[in-house]
Design a protein around this motif. Structure first.
Motif, PDB file in Angstrom:
ATOM      1  N   ALA A 277       0.820  -1.212   0.000  1.00 51.77           N
ATOM      2  CA  ALA A 277       0.000   0.000   0.000  1.00 51.77           C
ATOM      3  C   ALA A 277       0.852   1.259   0.000  1.00 51.77           C
ATOM      4  CB  ALA A 277      -0.929   0.009   1.218  1.00 51.77           C
ATOM      5  N   GLY A 278       2.181   1.083   0.053  1.00 54.91           N
ATOM      6  CA  GLY A 278       3.070   2.228   0.071  1.00 54.91           C
ATOM      7  C   GLY A 278       3.360   2.753   1.450  1.00 54.91           C
ATOM      8  N   THR A 279       2.882   2.067   2.474  1.00 54.13           N
ATOM      9  CA  THR A 279       3.115   2.492   3.856  1.00 54.13           C
ATOM     10  C   THR A 279       4.513   2.083   4.297  1.00 54.13           C
ATOM     11  OG1 THR A 279       0.762   2.259   4.343  1.00 54.13           O
ATOM     12  CG2 THR A 279       2.270   2.381   6.229  1.00 54.13           C
ATOM     13  N   VAL A 280       5.224   2.997   4.957  1.00 53.90           N
ATOM     14  CA  VAL A 280       6.584   2.720   5.419  1.00 53.90           C
ATOM     15  C   VAL A 280       6.552   1.649   6.503  1.00 53.90           C
ATOM     16  CG1 VAL A 280       8.562   3.707   6.631  1.00 53.90           C
ATOM     17  CG2 VAL A 280       7.454   5.002   4.803  1.00 53.90           C
ATOM     18  N   THR A 281       7.410   0.635   6.343  1.00 54.50           N
ATOM     19  CA  THR A 281       7.503  -0.442   7.328  1.00 54.50           C
ATOM     20  C   THR A 281       8.874  -0.522   7.982  1.00 54.50           C
ATOM     21  OG1 THR A 281       8.121  -2.006   5.584  1.00 54.50           O
ATOM     22  CG2 THR A 281       5.770  -1.809   6.117  1.00 54.50           C
ATOM     23  N   GLY A 282       9.875   0.134   7.453  1.00 52.63           N
ATOM     24  CA  GLY A 282      11.211   0.078   8.046  1.00 52.63           C
ATOM     25  C   GLY A 282      12.121   1.125   7.448  1.00 52.63           C
ATOM     26  N   GLY A 283      13.112   1.532   8.218  1.00 49.75           N
ATOM     27  CA  GLY A 283      14.086   2.511   7.758  1.00 49.75           C
ATOM     28  C   GLY A 283      14.264   3.601   8.802  1.00 49.75           C
ATOM     29  N   PRO A 284      14.967   4.664   8.518  1.00 48.09           N
ATOM     30  CA  PRO A 284      15.546   4.988   7.216  1.00 48.09           C
ATOM     31  C   PRO A 284      16.729   4.094   6.841  1.00 48.09           C
ATOM     32  CG  PRO A 284      16.264   6.577   8.847  1.00 48.09           C
ATOM     33  CD  PRO A 284      15.268   5.703   9.529  1.00 48.09           C
ATOM     34  N   ILE A 285      16.916   3.925   5.547  1.00 48.43           N
ATOM     35  CA  ILE A 285      17.990   3.088   5.006  1.00 48.43           C
ATOM     36  C   ILE A 285      18.847   3.966   4.105  1.00 48.43           C
ATOM     37  CG2 ILE A 285      18.525   1.061   3.621  1.00 48.43           C
ATOM     38  CD1 ILE A 285      15.612   0.086   4.334  1.00 48.43           C
ATOM     39  N   LEU A 286      20.108   4.034   4.411  1.00 54.71           N
ATOM     40  CA  LEU A 286      21.003   4.911   3.654  1.00 54.71           C
ATOM     41  C   LEU A 286      21.216   4.386   2.240  1.00 54.71           C
ATOM     42  CD1 LEU A 286      22.973   7.363   3.645  1.00 54.71           C
ATOM     43  CD2 LEU A 286      24.759   5.758   4.401  1.00 54.71           C
ATOM     44  N   ILE A 287      20.930   5.217   1.247  1.00 56.90           N
ATOM     45  CA  ILE A 287      21.247   4.881  -0.144  1.00 56.90           C
ATOM     46  C   ILE A 287      22.718   5.165  -0.418  1.00 56.90           C
ATOM     47  CG2 ILE A 287      20.791   5.481  -2.555  1.00 56.90           C
ATOM     48  CD1 ILE A 287      17.926   6.058  -1.800  1.00 56.90           C
ATOM     49  N   GLY A 288      23.203   6.296   0.071  1.00 56.95           N
ATOM     50  CA  GLY A 288      24.606   6.639  -0.120  1.00 56.95           C
ATOM     51  C   GLY A 288      24.877   8.077   0.254  1.00 56.95           C
ATOM     52  N   SER A 289      26.155   8.429   0.331  1.00 48.98           N
ATOM     53  CA  SER A 289      26.583   9.783   0.653  1.00 48.98           C
ATOM     54  C   SER A 289      27.655  10.205  -0.345  1.00 48.98           C
ATOM     55  CB  SER A 289      27.131   9.874   2.079  1.00 48.98           C
ATOM     56  OG  SER A 289      26.124   9.587   3.033  1.00 48.98           O
ATOM     57  N   LYS A 290      27.637  11.486  -0.681  1.00 52.57           N
ATOM     58  CA  LYS A 290      28.640  12.051  -1.575  1.00 52.57           C
ATOM     59  C   LYS A 290      28.999  13.452  -1.098  1.00 52.57           C
ATOM     60  CE  LYS A 290      27.269   9.428  -5.682  1.00 52.57           C
ATOM     61  NZ  LYS A 290      28.521   8.638  -5.757  1.00 52.57           N
ATOM     62  N   THR A 291      30.231  13.846  -1.399  1.00 48.27           N
ATOM     63  CA  THR A 291      30.713  15.178  -1.053  1.00 48.27           C
ATOM     64  C   THR A 291      30.549  16.104  -2.246  1.00 48.27           C
ATOM     65  OG1 THR A 291      32.318  14.287   0.517  1.00 48.27           O
ATOM     66  CG2 THR A 291      32.707  16.512  -0.287  1.00 48.27           C
ATOM     67  N   VAL A 292      30.018  17.292  -1.978  1.00 47.87           N
ATOM     68  CA  VAL A 292      29.761  18.276  -3.024  1.00 47.87           C
ATOM     69  C   VAL A 292      30.380  19.606  -2.608  1.00 47.87           C
ATOM     70  CG1 VAL A 292      27.976  19.637  -4.163  1.00 47.87           C
ATOM     71  CG2 VAL A 292      27.655  17.199  -3.860  1.00 47.87           C
ATOM     72  N   GLY A 293      31.000  20.286  -3.553  1.00 45.04           N
ATOM     73  CA  GLY A 293      31.482  21.626  -3.288  1.00 45.04           C
ATOM     74  C   GLY A 293      32.986  21.723  -3.340  1.00 45.04           C
ATOM     75  N   PRO A 294      33.493  22.933  -3.191  1.00 46.47           N
ATOM     76  CA  PRO A 294      32.691  24.145  -2.989  1.00 46.47           C
ATOM     77  C   PRO A 294      31.935  24.556  -4.261  1.00 46.47           C
ATOM     78  CG  PRO A 294      35.007  24.708  -3.206  1.00 46.47           C
ATOM     79  CD  PRO A 294      34.951  23.210  -3.152  1.00 46.47           C
ATOM     80  N   CYS A 295      30.707  25.050  -4.066  1.00 48.86           N
ATOM     81  CA  CYS A 295      29.852  25.465  -5.165  1.00 48.86           C
ATOM     82  C   CYS A 295      29.680  26.980  -5.129  1.00 48.86           C
ATOM     83  CB  CYS A 295      28.475  24.794  -5.066  1.00 48.86           C
ATOM     84  SG  CYS A 295      28.543  22.986  -5.095  1.00 48.86           S
ATOM     85  N   TYR A 296      29.602  27.584  -6.292  1.00 50.62           N
ATOM     86  CA  TYR A 296      29.510  29.031  -6.385  1.00 50.62           C
ATOM     87  C   TYR A 296      28.259  29.442  -7.141  1.00 50.62           C
ATOM     88  CZ  TYR A 296      34.374  28.994  -4.918  1.00 50.62           C
ATOM     89  OH  TYR A 296      35.515  28.799  -4.211  1.00 50.62           O
ATOM     90  N   SER A 297      27.714  30.580  -6.744  1.00 51.12           N
ATOM     91  CA  SER A 297      26.586  31.186  -7.448  1.00 51.12           C
ATOM     92  C   SER A 297      26.730  32.690  -7.297  1.00 51.12           C
ATOM     93  CB  SER A 297      25.250  30.699  -6.866  1.00 51.12           C
ATOM     94  OG  SER A 297      24.170  31.307  -7.540  1.00 51.12           O
TER      95      SER A 297
END
Length: 818
Positions: A377-397
Motif C-alpha cells: 500500500a506504500g506504507t513505510v515499514t522500516g528505515g531509514p535506510i542509507l542509499i549513499g553519501s557524496k561530497t559536493v562543493g565548494p559550489c559558487y553562485s
C-alpha cells in the motif's frame, strides 16, 4: 570484576521500548540496585600447570630467579618463559582471562636450579611436591604476593570451584581488580540495534560498543547517544547509548545474529581489556532492503534510483540530507527505463533532487540520501535506510556587474586632472571565483563617436602619451581577485600603463576619454553555467569649456546663494570669470563670484553676503527681500492664444495656461503679460527695435505660478521677467521645450544675452558656451550675460501703482563713475 554485568532480558529497560524507559526508571529504580557493581572480585577461570611427576616438562620451566610463590601478572603482560609445565601457553591463558573480563592472571611459579632441582615445571601443585618445604611467602618487589594474599583473592572469586583445591591443584586463576562495564543490549530489529554501556570506574567517558553481524565486525564506535534514563538510574553523567543502523546487513530475507562488544578502559579512555560481550540477538528474516544506487551529486542536483524489491511497482521515499540535516522529503518517482530494464520491473524509481539552494555557499557539503521499506500500500515499514553519501562543493553562485564612473562627472575642462572610479557588484549568494579584470581606455577625437561594438573591437592603435586625434585604445590587466557579496571598489592605482592621464592639458574641446571595466568569468550558477567576458557600460568624460555668467550695468541680488565657477578667482588685473559690474547681495553665500568688475585692486568690495568672509566667500550681515511686482490687471485683456505675436499686442494682458513667445517687440509697444498659471517658453529671440528714445518698446512678463524655459538656440532676450510660485519659479537658460530643461553640453553650447532684468526663485544657468581659458574653438566669453541696459529705464513703463508713464527731460550721470 572478572565478568561483564548486564541487565536481565526480563527487566523493564529492555522490554518496554526506548520511548517509555525514562519514566519507568523512576518508578522501578529498585530493580536495578542489585546489578550495580559491588566491591567483590570475580574470576572466570582456574587452571593447573601440570603433574610434577610428568615425563614431559614442557619447553620452558625456569620462570624467575627470585624463588617460588604467587605472582600477579597483567593480562597484557609478556613474561618469560611463556609456557606452563603441561605445555599451556601464556597467550592462551591471558586471552582466556581477557575474554572473561579479567585484567589479571595470578600464577604460581617455581625456580629451577641446577643440582638442587626443586621441581621440573613452571606452575605447580606445590604441597604434594614440596612436602614439608616452606612455601614462598613473598619476595620483595615486583608482583609477588604472600601466599595468604593469593589464597584470599582466590577465595573471593565467584566461579564454581568444584574439583579445585587450594594448595593441591590450583596453579593459576583469573582475577580483576577493577569493576567491569555495566551494559544492556536493549533490542534489535530489521533496521536498528540499540542499548547502552558504561565503565563504572570512569562513568563520565564514552566506551566502545562494537557491533558484529554473524561474527563479522561491522561497526567500531564509541557510545554516542544520550541516555538520560540510564544516567538517572545510576546517578552518572556522560553519553552511554548506542543506536546503529543495521538495515544494510540484515534486510536480505535471512536471519542474522547481532552481537555487541565493549571494553574496559582507564581514566584516559585507553582500553585495558576486552572485547567483552554485551549480548547477542537474532534478527530476521527481514524484508529485503530496497535496491538502490546514488548515481551522482553536483552543485545543482543529487540523482539516483531506489525501489522496494517486494513491491517493485510502487515508488518509495527518497529523503535527502545536507550535512546531517534533512532538507528534502522527496520520492523516487521519475522514469528510469534503464533501471526497469536491468531488473525486469515496472514503475517509476528515479530521483533527481535540486540541491542548489543548499550548497551554493562556497563550502563543502556532505549529501546523503535515505529511503524506506514499504508494503504494497506504500506504507513505510522500516528505515531509514542509507542509499549513499557524496561530497559536493565548494559550489559558487554569483553575478558580477562592473561599472565605471568619474568624480568629475561626464564633463571636464582641458587642463584639469582626470581620474576614474571602478566598482563591481556581486548580486549572488556566494563570493565569486578568482576572476580576471581589465580596464580598456579609448580616446575619441572631436567629431567621432564610440558605440558598444567599437568598445569590443580590438583596436590595435595604442594611445600615445600625448593624445592624438586618431581613435585609439589602451588596455591593461589588473590583479585577479575574488569579489564578495555586495559592492566592491576596485583599486587601479599604480597599474601599468597608467589608468588615467594625469592632465587633460592640450586636448581639443570635444575630445572624449572613455573607459570600460571587463570581468571574466562574470557569473556562474549552481548548474555550471558560466558567463565569460562581461563589460561595463562605457563611461566617457568629455573635454569641454567651463562656462560662466556676467551681470553688466546693474546688481545681482539673491535670497539665498550666488555660486559660480572661476578658474582665476584670485583677484588682480588678470581676473576673468563670473561677476557683476556693480554689487552682489545674498542672504546666503557668494562663492566664486566677484563684484565691481573693471575696478582696480581686489574685486570683492561690493559683495554683501550674510556669511563670514573666507577664501572665495565674502561676508556681510543683512536680510534681503526679493521684489514682488504689483501690476493692476483692471481692464486687462484675456490672452486666449498660447502663441501670440508680440507685434499684435499692446497693453496689459492676463493669461491662464502655458505661453510661448517667439518674435521681437516692435517699436513703441508696451506689453505687460500677467500669467496666473502655466509656464513661459521663449522659443526664439525677443529683441527691441526702435529709432528714438520715444520708440523704445517695453516687454514685461510676470509668471506667478510656473517656470520660464529659454530655448537652447535663443541668443538674445529683451525685457523684464519675473517668475515665482511655491515649488516653482525657476528660470532655465537652456531648454528644448516646456518642462524640458537641458544640461547637455552640445545642446547648450550657445551664448545667451539678456537685456533687462530677471527675478526668479532660482536661476538655472546651463549654457555651456565659452570659458575663462581661451582654447581652440572656445572663446574667452561668458555663457550668459545679463545687461541691465539703459532701455530698461529709458523706455516708458507701466507704473506698478497705476500712475502715468515716466517722462525724462534730461539725463545726468551721478558718481561713482565706473
Amino acid at each position: 570484576m572478572g565478568r561483564l554485568r548486564t541487565i536481565s532480558s526480563r527487566s523493564a529497560i529492555r522490554t518496554l521500548g526506548l520511548a517509555t524507559v525514562t519514566a519507568l526508571f523512576l518508578a522501578v529504580a529498585v530493580q536495578f540496585l542489585p546489578v550495580v557493581p559491588q566491591a567483590t572480585h570475580v574470576s572466570a577461570l582456574i587452571g593447573s600447570g601440570g603433574n610434577p611427576g610428568g615425563t614431559n616438562p614442557g619447553p620452558g620451566y625456569a620462570w624467575t630467579s627470585k624463588g617460588w610463590g604467587w605472582y600477579n601478572y597483567s593480562v597484557n603482560g609478556n613474561p618469560s618463559p611463556v609456557w606452563f609445565k603441561d605445555g599451556t601457553s601464556w597467550s592462551s591463558v591471558s586471552n582466556a582471562c581477557r575474554s572473561a573480563g579479567a585484567d589479571r592472571v595470578i600464577a604460581f611459579i617455581i625456580l629451577t636450579q641446577s643440582g638442587t632441582n626443586a621441581g621440573t615445571g613452571a606452575v605447580y601443585q606445590y604441597k604434594t611436591y614440596y612436602n614439608g618445604l616452606p612455601v614462598y611467602n613473598g619476595n620483595a618487589g615486583g608482583g609477588w604476593l604472600p601466599n595468604s594474599t593469593a589464597q584470599a583473592l582466590y577465595n573471593s572469586t565467584s566461579d564454581n570451584k568444584t574439583g579445585w583445591t587450594w594448595g593441591s591443584n590450583v596453579a593459576w586463576f583469573c582475577y580483576s581488580d577493577n569493576p567491569s562495564p555495566l551494559a544492556s543490549f536493549d533490542g534489535a530489529n530489521c533496521s536498528t540495534a540499540w542499548g547502552w554501556v558504561f565503565d563504572p570506574s570512569n562513568s563520565g567517558l564514552s566506551v566502545r560498543a562494537d557491533l558484529q553481524v554473524d561474527g563479522n565486525t561491522k561497526i567500531w564506535a564509541n557510545t554516542s547517544t544520550y541516555r538520560g534514563d540510564v544516567n538517572a538510574a545510576y546517578g552518572i553523567g556522560g553519553v552511554h547509548g548506542f543506536s546503529y543502523d543495521i538495515s544494510g546487513w540484515v534486510n536480505d530475507g535471512s536471519a542474522h545474529t547481532i552481537s555487541v562488544f565493549t571494553y574496559d578502559i582507564d581514566s584516559s579512555g585507553n582500553i585495558t581489556r576486552g572485547p567483552i560481550l554485551i549480548g547477542s540477538r537474532v534478527v530476521g528474516p527481514c524484508d529485503p532492503a530496497p535496491q538502490t544506487y546514488f548515481d551522482a551529486a553536483s552543485c545543482s542536483t543529487a540523482s539516483g534510483w531506489a525501489f522496494d524489491r517486494s513491491n517493485t511497482g510502487v515508488s518509495i521515499p527518497a529523503h535527502l540530507q545536507v550535512d546531517g540535516n534533512t532538507k528534502i522529503w522527496g520520492t523516487a518517482n521519475t522514469s528510469r527505463p534503464d533501471v526497469n530494464a536491468a531488473f525486469g520491473i515496472g514503475g517509476n524509481h528515479g530521483f533527481s533532487l535540486d540541491i542548489s539552494s543548499f550548497v551554493s555557499d562556497g563550502a563543502v557539503h556532505t549529501i546523503s540520501v535515505y529511503t524506506y521499506n514499504i508494503n504494497s500500500a506504500g506504507t513505510v515499514t522500516g528505515g531509514p535506510i542509507l542509499i549513499g553519501s557524496k561530497t559536493v562543493g565548494p559550489c559558487y553562485s554569483y553575478t558580477l556587474t562592473p561599472s565605471v564612473s568619474s568624480p568629475a562627472g561626464a564633463y571636464i575642462e582641458a587642463g584639469d586632472a582626470l581620474n576614474f572610479q571602478y566598482q563591481v557588484k556581486n548580486s549572488g549568494p556566494t563570493a565569486s571565483l578568482v576572476v580576471a579584470d581589465a580596464i580598456k581606455q579609448y580616446v575619441v577625437p572631436v567629431g567621432q563617436s564610440l558605440n558598444t561594438y567599437t568598445m569590443q573591437d580590438n583596436i590595435t592603435a595604442n594611445c600615445p602619451n600625448a593624445f592624438s586625434t586618431t581613435l585609439c585604445a589602451t588596455s591593461w590587466q589588473l590583479p585577479p581577485r575574488s569579489f564578495g557579496v555586495g559592492t566592491t571598489s576596485v583599486d587601479a592605482t599604480g597599474s601599468s600603463p597608467p589608468y588615467t592621464p594625469t592632465s587633460t592639458a592640450g586636448l581639443p574641446i570635444g575630445t572624449s576619454i572613455c573607459q570600460i571595466l571587463a570581468l571574466d568569468p562574470a557569473s556562474q550558477d549552481p548548474y555550471g553555467n558560466i558567463v565569460h567576458g562581461r563589460w561595463s557600460a562605457p563611461f566617457c568624460v568629455r573635454i569641454v569649456a567651463k562656462p560662466y555668467f556676467t551681470v553688466t550695468g546693474g546688481d545681482i541680488s539673491s535670497d539665498g546663494n550666488i555660486t559660480s565657477w572661476n578658474a582665476d578667482n584670485t583677484g588682480g588685473a588678470g581676473y576673468a570669470g563670473a561677476g557683476s559690474q556693480l554689487a552682489a547681495l545674498a542672504t546666503g553665500n557668494i562663492t566664486s563670484f566677484v563684484t565691481g568688475t573693471g575696478m582696480s585692486g581686489n574685486p570683492s568690495s561690493l559683495a554683501f553676503a550674510n556669511t563670514t568672509a573666507a577664501g572665495t566667500k565674502y561676508g556681510g550681515g543683512y536680510t534681503e527681500t526679493m521684489p514682488t511686482p504689483v501690476i493692476s490687471t483692471a481692464g486687462a485683456t484675456v490672452l486666449t492664444t498660447s502663441t501670440p505675436s508680440l507685434s499684435s499686442l499692446n497693453g496689459v494682458y492676463t493669461r491662464s495656461g502655458d505661453l510661448t513667445l517667439w518674435d521681437p517687440t516692435p517699436a513703441g509697444k508696451s506689453v505687460t503679460i500677467v500669467m496666473t498659471s502655466g509656464n513661459l517658453y521663449i522659443s526664439n529671440n525677443i529683441s527691441y527695435s526702435y529709432g528714438s528714445l520715444a520708440q523704445i518698446p517695453r516687454l514685461t512678463v510676470i509668471v506667478q505660478n510656473g517656470n520660464i524655459y529659454v530655448n537652447n538656440n535663443v541668443s538674445e532676450i529683451h525685457g523684464v521677467f519675473y517668475v515665482g510660485g511655491a515649488g516653482q519659479g525657476n528660470f532655465y537658460s537652456c531648454a528644448t521645450g516646456i518642462g524640458a530643461p537641458s544640461t547637455d553640453y552640445d545642446t547648450c553650447n550657445h551664448q545667451l544675452t539678456v537685456y533687462g532684468a530677471v527675478t526668479a526663485n532660482k536661476l538655472v544657468l546651463s549654457r555651456s558656451y565659452g570659458s575663462v581659458h581661451a582654447t581652440t574653438g572656445t572663446p574667452a566669453a561668458a555663457a550668459e550675460n545679463f545687461f541691465y541696459s539703459p532701455e530698461v529705464w529709458l523706455a516708458p513703463a507701466t507704473s506698478t501703482s497705476g500712475g502715468t508713464d515716466t517722462v525724462y527731460n534730461s539725463y545726468v550721470s551721478l558718481p561713482p563713475i565706473l
